[in-house]
Design a protein around this motif. Structure first.
Motif, PDB file in Angstrom:
ATOM      1  N   LEU A   1       4.393  26.651  18.436  1.00 24.03           N
ATOM      2  CA  LEU A   1       2.977  26.308  18.442  1.00 24.03           C
ATOM      3  C   LEU A   1       2.128  27.553  18.204  1.00 24.03           C
ATOM      4  CD1 LEU A   1       2.648  23.814  21.393  1.00 24.03           C
ATOM      5  CD2 LEU A   1       2.292  23.370  18.974  1.00 24.03           C
TER       6      LEU A   1
ATOM      7  N   GLU B   1       9.674  25.286  14.683  1.00 24.16           N
ATOM      8  CA  GLU B   1       8.341  25.868  14.655  1.00 24.16           C
ATOM      9  C   GLU B   1       7.796  26.109  16.046  1.00 24.16           C
ATOM     10  OE1 GLU B   1       5.868  23.536  12.178  1.00 24.16           O
ATOM     11  OE2 GLU B   1       7.307  23.705  10.547  1.00 24.16           O
TER      12      GLU B   1
ATOM     13  N   ARG C   1       3.549   0.159  14.854  1.00 22.53           N
ATOM     14  CA  ARG C   1       2.930   0.348  16.163  1.00 22.53           C
ATOM     15  C   ARG C   1       1.488  -0.165  16.144  1.00 22.53           C
ATOM     16  NH1 ARG C   1      -1.320   3.758  18.585  1.00 22.53           N
ATOM     17  NH2 ARG C   1      -0.897   3.682  20.807  1.00 22.53           N
TER      18      ARG C   1
ATOM     19  N   ALA D   1       7.006  14.965  18.397  1.00 17.64           N
ATOM     20  CA  ALA D   1       7.391  14.364  19.677  1.00 17.64           C
ATOM     21  C   ALA D   1       7.074  12.870  19.684  1.00 17.64           C
ATOM     22  CB  ALA D   1       6.670  15.065  20.827  1.00 17.64           C
TER      23      ALA D   1
ATOM     24  N   MET E   1      -2.318   0.776  -9.494  1.00 10.59           N
ATOM     25  CA  MET E   1      -3.012   2.046  -9.305  1.00 10.59           C
ATOM     26  C   MET E   1      -4.171   2.204 -10.287  1.00 10.59           C
ATOM     27  SD  MET E   1      -0.680   4.538  -7.567  1.00 10.59           S
ATOM     28  CE  MET E   1       0.590   5.338  -8.499  1.00 10.59           C
TER      29      MET E   1
ATOM     30  N   ILE F   1       2.713   2.286  11.279  1.00 10.27           N
ATOM     31  CA  ILE F   1       2.073   1.028  10.870  1.00 10.27           C
ATOM     32  C   ILE F   1       2.527  -0.107  11.799  1.00 10.27           C
ATOM     33  CG2 ILE F   1       1.907  -0.709   9.035  1.00 10.27           C
ATOM     34  CD1 ILE F   1       2.212   1.612   7.029  1.00 10.27           C
TER      35      ILE F   1
ATOM     36  N   ALA G   1      13.281  17.859  20.169  1.00 11.88           N
ATOM     37  CA  ALA G   1      13.204  18.102  18.730  1.00 11.88           C
ATOM     38  C   ALA G   1      14.425  18.901  18.291  1.00 11.88           C
ATOM     39  CB  ALA G   1      11.914  18.825  18.388  1.00 11.88           C
TER      40      ALA G   1
ATOM     41  N   ASP H   1       6.936  10.921  17.223  1.00 11.04           N
ATOM     42  CA  ASP H   1       7.859  10.214  16.318  1.00 11.04           C
ATOM     43  C   ASP H   1       9.187   9.852  16.977  1.00 11.04           C
ATOM     44  OD1 ASP H   1       6.019  10.263  14.318  1.00 11.04           O
ATOM     45  OD2 ASP H   1       6.911  11.931  13.217  1.00 11.04           O
ATOM     46  N   LEU H   2       9.494  10.501  18.074  1.00 10.77           N
ATOM     47  CA  LEU H   2      10.746  10.183  18.770  1.00 10.77           C
ATOM     48  C   LEU H   2      10.598   8.978  19.699  1.00 10.77           C
ATOM     49  CD1 LEU H   2      11.892  13.798  19.626  1.00 10.77           C
ATOM     50  CD2 LEU H   2      13.039  12.211  18.090  1.00 10.77           C
TER      51      LEU H   2
ATOM     52  N   ALA I   1       1.280   3.307  -2.117  1.00 15.82           N
ATOM     53  CA  ALA I   1       0.618   4.443  -2.752  1.00 15.82           C
ATOM     54  C   ALA I   1      -0.108   5.306  -1.726  1.00 15.82           C
ATOM     55  CB  ALA I   1      -0.370   3.944  -3.799  1.00 15.82           C
ATOM     56  N   ARG I   2      -0.341   4.752  -0.540  1.00 14.27           N
ATOM     57  CA  ARG I   2      -1.065   5.526   0.467  1.00 14.27           C
ATOM     58  C   ARG I   2      -0.157   6.436   1.269  1.00 14.27           C
ATOM     59  NH1 ARG I   2      -6.373   2.975   1.404  1.00 14.27           N
ATOM     60  NH2 ARG I   2      -6.327   1.052   0.217  1.00 14.27           N
TER      61      ARG I   2
ATOM     62  N   SER J   1       0.832  -1.208   0.000  1.00 17.08           N
ATOM     63  CA  SER J   1       0.000   0.000   0.000  1.00 17.08           C
ATOM     64  C   SER J   1       0.862   1.252   0.000  1.00 17.08           C
ATOM     65  CB  SER J   1      -0.945  -0.003   1.193  1.00 17.08           C
ATOM     66  OG  SER J   1      -0.196   0.042   2.388  1.00 17.08           O
TER      67      SER J   1
ATOM     68  N   SER K   1       8.382   7.720   9.927  1.00 15.11           N
ATOM     69  CA  SER K   1       7.339   7.784  10.944  1.00 15.11           C
ATOM     70  C   SER K   1       6.059   7.102  10.449  1.00 15.11           C
ATOM     71  CB  SER K   1       7.083   9.219  11.408  1.00 15.11           C
ATOM     72  OG  SER K   1       6.803  10.049  10.327  1.00 15.11           O
ATOM     73  N   TRP K   2       5.822   7.171   9.148  1.00 17.10           N
ATOM     74  CA  TRP K   2       4.654   6.462   8.597  1.00 17.10           C
ATOM     75  C   TRP K   2       4.823   4.954   8.811  1.00 17.10           C
ATOM     76  CZ3 TRP K   2       4.318   3.565   3.718  1.00 17.10           C
ATOM     77  CH2 TRP K   2       2.997   3.254   3.346  1.00 17.10           C
TER      78      TRP K   2
ATOM     79  N   ARG L   1      11.114  20.374  11.478  1.00 19.07           N
ATOM     80  CA  ARG L   1      10.135  21.320  11.996  1.00 19.07           C
ATOM     81  C   ARG L   1      10.432  21.735  13.429  1.00 19.07           C
ATOM     82  NH1 ARG L   1       6.156  20.397   8.209  1.00 19.07           N
ATOM     83  NH2 ARG L   1       5.056  22.173   9.011  1.00 19.07           N
TER      84      ARG L   1
ATOM     85  N   ARG M   1       2.285  14.537   5.146  1.00 24.02           N
ATOM     86  CA  ARG M   1       1.859  14.259   6.524  1.00 24.02           C
ATOM     87  C   ARG M   1       2.962  13.708   7.404  1.00 24.02           C
ATOM     88  NH1 ARG M   1      -4.376  12.816   6.689  1.00 24.02           N
ATOM     89  NH2 ARG M   1      -3.833  13.071   8.860  1.00 24.02           N
TER      90      ARG M   1
ATOM     91  N   ARG N   1       8.904  17.605  22.762  1.00 23.18           N
ATOM     92  CA  ARG N   1       9.100  18.379  21.538  1.00 23.18           C
ATOM     93  C   ARG N   1      10.062  19.535  21.788  1.00 23.18           C
ATOM     94  NH1 ARG N   1       7.889  22.589  18.635  1.00 23.18           N
ATOM     95  NH2 ARG N   1       7.157  23.605  20.513  1.00 23.18           N
TER      96      ARG N   1
END
Ligand SMILES: [Zn+2]
Lengths: 204, 242
Positions: A203, A201, A89, B53, B200, A87, A191, B55-56, A71-72, A69, A82-83, A198, A77, A187
């Motif tokens: 908040l 950045e 997790r 955060a 696809m 998954i 971070a 992600d860490l 393509a998803r 997957s 992390s994506w 990021r 994001r 963070r």
């Protein structure tokens, strides 16, 4: 297809570019992604399910899902890493819930962010991974225990905020407030130190 | 709720966003909050920040070395699927040789027996596929779409001796947790054969490993991953055999 890409060229590609190839079913690109993130994925799965064989199954399932997957994946994001770990997790928590329905075994005192063990013989990239891990753990160790506890129960234990509130005998608002304070502190302190994306950045 | 209503109690909203970023809201709360986040740039930004955060957290666990069998099994499966996914035509000779060498290496390990079995059965069908058009092809039949969801599907089953390749076009998209499963019907019983996902463009080529001798039809259903021993949904396609 990229018939001209040598293994060395693949190694130099960014994760996002590898994902584009994986979407086109390039198995060599997938192998490079696995080599980059498989160790972290397996370690996370192991932490959550607490069993090497289940961790192996979970990691395999998660990477096959990335393969099938791809393509998803949505680069706007977050990162490929992390994506993928997200998954892992989710799959690990699913496995944990399946196991828990037959034999519940979750140690509430098991503090996710504090357990340390010296490494054995390590390759270079593994040594770096472990060093990073120690640094993150050190920084997370600075969190007040009440914050790392709810974060650990949610992230590694797969419990919802209301389950955690029941477990600890606390109001819902307190649980969520501790999650927020803990995450904001991670963070803020980490971070930057880790040079994460990021990090500069503020908040809104 | 309107944006203003969501933001009326901003402390509570920010707490919810933190629980959301950690994956600690239940399904209905998550869905509700996502409706707002989709329309609110400031909340999206806040979630992104909290996620940095979250992600860490994976890096905070004890780092382990995954077993070598994990990589071997994964890559064997992935290479088999890469070839069946329609890339067969563009895969180069040396790679195919490597693929078989890896397979030969794997076969020496009993632990990997299951995977090897799957790879082998898929591999046999792929072998036929790679042989090119015409040669040894015994027949090409159209598969019939069953039910309204499959109304626009076009599919053919290409038979090669005692196995086959199923070509499908414009199949309905699958959910994230589903695969299409291929079954062989024999004396009223459905035997599991292989699984596939769509490209696809909604098309796919699926291996249908034999034996097909004496079987009545090839069917396709959508199944929860990774597919099971029996179908759990109505078939979308049926291709008669024999
Ligand atoms: Zn908002």
């Amino acid at each position: 297809m990229n018939p001209t890409l040598t293994p060395e060229a693949l190694q130099r590609l960014a994760d996002e570019d590898l994902m584009t190839l994986v979407e086109r079913k390039d198995a060599d690109a997938f192998a490079v992604l696995y080599d980059r993130h498989g160790g972290a994925a397996y370690s996370l799965a192991h932490r959550i399910v607490g069993d090497p064989e289940v961790a192996e199954d979970v990691t395999q399932e998660a990477f096959l899902s990335v393969w099938r997957s791809g393509a998803r994946f949505d680069a706007t994001r977050g990162s490929v890493r992390s994506w993928t770990l997200g998954i892992v997790r989710n799959r690990a928590i699913d496995a944990l819930r399946r196991a828990a329905s037959s034999a519940p075994k979750l140690d509430l005192d098991d503090d996710a962010v504090l357990d340390t063990k010296p490494g054995e013989q390590l390759t270079d990239s593994e040594a770096i991974r472990r060093e990073t891990s120690l640094r993150v753990r050190g920084a997370l160790g600075e969190l007040p225990a009440e914050q790392s506890e709810v974060i650990g129960l949610a992230y590694f234990g797969g419990f919802t905020h209301s389950e955690i509130a029941d477990m600890l005998g606390m109001p819902l608002g307190t649980v969520k407030g501790r999650m927020r304070l803990g995450l904001e502190k991670i963070r803020a302190t980490l971070a930057e130190r880790m040079g994460a994306k990021r990090s500069s950045e503020v908040l809104p | 709720m309107t944006r203003a209503e969501w933001h009326a109690d901003s402390e509570r909203l920010y707490d919810d966003l933190a629980a959301y970023a950690l994956g600690a809201l239940d399904a209905s709360e998550t869905a509700e909050l996502e409706c707002h986040i989709d329309e609110c740039e400031s909340c999206r930004e806040r979630v992104r920040s909290l996620r940095s955060a979250v992600d860490l957290l994976p890096a905070s666990v004890e780092q382990r070395t995954p077993p070598a069998s994990l990589r071997e099994n994964l890559l064997a499966t992935v290479r088999a699927e890469a070839t069946t996914a329609g890339d067969a035509a563009v895969r180069r000779e040396p790679e195919r040789a490597l693929w078989w060498q890896r397979l030969a290496g794997l076969m020496a390990r009993p632990a990997a027996a299951m995977t090897v079995l799957i790879v082998l059965t898929v591999g046999v069908a792929v072998g036929y596929l790679l042989r090119g058009s015409g040669e040894e092809t015994k027949g090409l039949v159209s598969a019939m779409p069953l039910g309204p969801q499959a109304a626009q599907v076009s599919a053919t089953l290409e038979r090669h001796g005692d196995s086959a390749t199923l070509h499908v076009n414009e199949m309905p998209k699958l959910d994230r947790d589903e695969v299409y499963a291929v079954w062989v019907k024999r004396a009223g019983v459905l035997e599991p054969r292989s699984t596939f996902v769509l490209g696809m463009d909604g098309s796919a080529e699926a291996a249908v490993p034999g034996p097909l001798e004496g079987a009545d039809a090839v069917l396709v259903t959508a199944e929860p991953r990774p597919g099971g021993p029996q179908p759990t949904t109505q078939p979308l396609l049926e291709a008669p055999l024999g």
